[in-house]
Design an enzyme around this catalytic site. Structure first.
Site, PDB file in Angstrom:
ATOM      1  N   HIS A 132      53.035  59.345  77.490  1.00 53.48           N
ATOM      2  CA  HIS A 132      54.270  59.580  78.529  1.00 53.48           C
ATOM      3  C   HIS A 132      55.219  60.493  77.685  1.00 53.48           C
ATOM      4  O   HIS A 132      54.692  60.920  76.640  1.00 53.48           O
ATOM      5  CB  HIS A 132      55.191  58.009  78.586  1.00 53.48           C
ATOM      6  CG  HIS A 132      55.933  57.779  79.907  1.00 53.48           C
ATOM      7  ND1 HIS A 132      57.212  59.474  79.925  1.00 53.48           N
ATOM      8  CD2 HIS A 132      55.988  57.842  80.798  1.00 53.48           C
ATOM      9  CE1 HIS A 132      57.706  58.961  80.684  1.00 53.48           C
ATOM     10  NE2 HIS A 132      57.237  58.518  81.770  1.00 53.48           N
ATOM     11  N   ASP A 203      55.806  54.195  70.848  1.00 53.34           N
ATOM     12  CA  ASP A 203      56.707  53.357  71.859  1.00 53.34           C
ATOM     13  C   ASP A 203      56.045  52.725  72.777  1.00 53.34           C
ATOM     14  O   ASP A 203      54.806  52.892  73.269  1.00 53.34           O
ATOM     15  CB  ASP A 203      56.443  54.658  72.993  1.00 53.34           C
ATOM     16  CG  ASP A 203      56.375  54.773  74.086  1.00 53.34           C
ATOM     17  OD1 ASP A 203      57.111  54.358  75.092  1.00 53.34           O
ATOM     18  OD2 ASP A 203      56.542  55.510  75.098  1.00 53.34           O
ATOM     19  N   GLN A 206      55.617  50.400  77.202  1.00 54.50           N
ATOM     20  CA  GLN A 206      54.400  49.338  78.070  1.00 54.50           C
ATOM     21  C   GLN A 206      53.902  48.369  78.159  1.00 54.50           C
ATOM     22  O   GLN A 206      53.498  47.611  78.094  1.00 54.50           O
ATOM     23  CB  GLN A 206      53.507  50.154  78.848  1.00 54.50           C
ATOM     24  CG  GLN A 206      53.643  51.665  79.894  1.00 54.50           C
ATOM     25  CD  GLN A 206      54.339  51.676  80.949  1.00 54.50           C
ATOM     26  OE1 GLN A 206      53.883  50.190  81.600  1.00 54.50           O
ATOM     27  NE2 GLN A 206      55.022  52.321  81.593  1.00 54.50           N
ATOM     28  N   LYS A 229      61.630  47.232  81.134  1.00 55.23           N
ATOM     29  CA  LYS A 229      60.421  46.813  81.652  1.00 55.23           C
ATOM     30  C   LYS A 229      59.818  46.167  81.250  1.00 55.23           C
ATOM     31  O   LYS A 229      58.599  45.574  81.461  1.00 55.23           O
ATOM     32  CB  LYS A 229      59.295  48.376  80.895  1.00 55.23           C
ATOM     33  CG  LYS A 229      59.410  49.498  81.069  1.00 55.23           C
ATOM     34  CD  LYS A 229      58.515  50.193  80.973  1.00 55.23           C
ATOM     35  CE  LYS A 229      58.992  52.237  81.809  1.00 55.23           C
ATOM     36  NZ  LYS A 229      58.483  52.369  82.499  1.00 55.23           N
ATOM     37  N   CYS A 366      54.674  60.579  84.943  1.00 48.56           N
ATOM     38  CA  CYS A 366      54.978  61.080  83.728  1.00 48.56           C
ATOM     39  C   CYS A 366      54.279  61.255  82.808  1.00 48.56           C
ATOM     40  O   CYS A 366      54.381  60.968  81.764  1.00 48.56           O
ATOM     41  CB  CYS A 366      56.164  60.563  83.022  1.00 48.56           C
ATOM     42  SG  CYS A 366      57.922  60.527  84.422  1.00 48.56           S
TER      43      CYS A 366
END
Length: 408
Positions: A132, A203, A206, A229, A366
């Site tokens: 992303h 990261d 997700q 999220k 993104c």
């Protein structure tokens, strides 16, 4: 119902995952709409809404400043939330948990407070092609500032070994791609990265909602995610960092409560985690997220929920396979399903589905570099959560069929 208490004793009983019961905790699902955009932001359970309302309606107070009872309760709840996050990802200490505005700010914090002090001209930051923009642009910015280089990595483990060198200072990788749903082998990646004395930044925006993670077992140096999220509020994020690394880092934002003393000559920053938390925190967001984390703990087998979501995703993909001109970009058994229908623009599909109250995501997601690698300028993304059901999928498939018949 609003409890009227800042520190409610939720006493939530442990529950086995039952899809209908799980779904019933989300008030937004009482309507006729179908929500299939959870990779963008998850829906919120009633307990999160209640905790946020309780703060604003009856218990508004600042944190870490005042000594009246409500303010002390607010501070205690924020401390409890920080410990809940530490427990969630198996951090060594709650002092390794920094509140931010989101995963984006968390990664920018690492770039500006850690990498900027570390990097020398011609040093290298390896960034995977899966990323992303939030896990790419901060590295491009700091590399430009310091004369370093960002090195593109396909995410193939064999390639990583060939890219790593004495110039490599940081390796950045997602836990789960927001485009393809692919989950890299973090254990192997971490082992290789640390063999070369580099630092691993993950990261988890997700991945955290779908996959349990132990930052100590995986030897992750920095881990970032956003509350929204993970069924939590928007505008709140987390940065985990190893204590030894966080202590080395300079402060990034200056303001109230991040200092021990200040004069017109200099200041002394606070200890961890507060030196990175200038100003009034997102109090309502943290209280709401604490309620969310307590609620999550009440579901005693989260793998059951994930297995259910995978079965639902497999069903959705089997139904999508009926469309002859479909091209998939996502991996199998992923809660993220990304595709295009040949000769039909993805945005046209989104508009027609929106008219039928079906929420999906389209566009470049993104992730322009990854989209370019995949050979497209955008796609349709359907993202599922345990609160979805077969009826959601069936309505989506039916309306997608109607949309295609209109658009061809």
């Amino acid at each position: 119902m609003v409890t009227g208490m800042v520190l409610p004793d939720l006493n939530l009983p442990n529950k086995h995952f039952v899809p209908e019961q799980f779904r019933a905790d989300f008030p937004a699902l009482n309507s006729e709409s179908v929500y299939l955009d959870s990779a963008a932001t998850a829906l919120k359970p009633q307990v999160m809404v209640d905790a946020t309302l309780a703060y604003y309606l009856e218990n508004t107070a600042t944190a870490q400043r005042s000594l009246y009872n409500t303010a002390l309760q607010v501070t205690a709840t924020i401390d409890k939330a920080r410990q809940n996050v530490a427990d969630l990802i198996h951090a060594n200490s709650s002092s390794e948990i920094i509140w931010t505005r989101g995963a984006t700010e968390s990664i920018n914090l690492v770039a500006q407070s850690y990498a900027r002090l570390l990097l020398q001209p011609n040093d290298e930051i390896i960034v995977s092609e899966l990323e992303h923009h939030s896990n790419l642009l901060p590295w491009l910015i700091v590399a430009k500032q310091m004369g370093a280089k960002v090195i593109k990595w396909s995410s193939d483990i064999d390639e990583l070994s060939s890219l790593l060198s004495t110039k490599t200072k940081i390796v950045a990788i997602t836990q789960m791609s927001n485009v393809t749903g692919f989950c890299p082998d973090l254990a192997t990646i971490s082992h290789i990265v640390h063999q070369h004395n580099a630092v691993l930044v993950v990261d988890g925006a997700q991945g955290i909602v779908h996959h349990a993670l132990d930052v100590q077992q995986l030897n992750i140096d920095f881990y970032a995610f956003s509350a929204h999220k993970l069924y939590g509020p928007t505008g709140l994020g987390v940065l985990y960092g190893k204590k030894s690394l966080l202590e080395q880092m300079s402060v990034w934002h200056g303001g109230g409560k991040m200092l021990k003393s200040a004069s017109f000559d200099d200041f002394i920053p606070e200890d961890l985690p507060y030196k990175f938390e200038a100003g009034t925190p997102n109090i309502a967001g943290i209280l709401g997220f604490n309620a969310t984390l307590e609620w999550l703990k009440s579901w005693d087998n989260k793998q059951q929920a994930e297995n259910y979501t995978k079965r639902l995703a497999d069903y959705a993909k089997s139904q999508l396979n009926q469309f002859a001109d479909i091209q998939f970009y996502s991996v199998d058994s992923s809660p993220i399903i990304t595709f295009n229908i040949n000769e039909i623009h993805h945005n046209d599909i989104a508009i027609l589905l929106s008219e039928q109250n079906i929420a999906i995501r389209t566009g470049e997601l993104c992730a322009q570099p990854l989209m370019n690698k995949l050979g497209c300028h955008g796609a349709v993304r359907v993202s599922l959560m345990p609160y979805n059901n077969q009826q959601d999928v069936d309505k989506f498939i039916s309306e997608l069929q109607n949309a295609i018949e209109i658009l061809v």
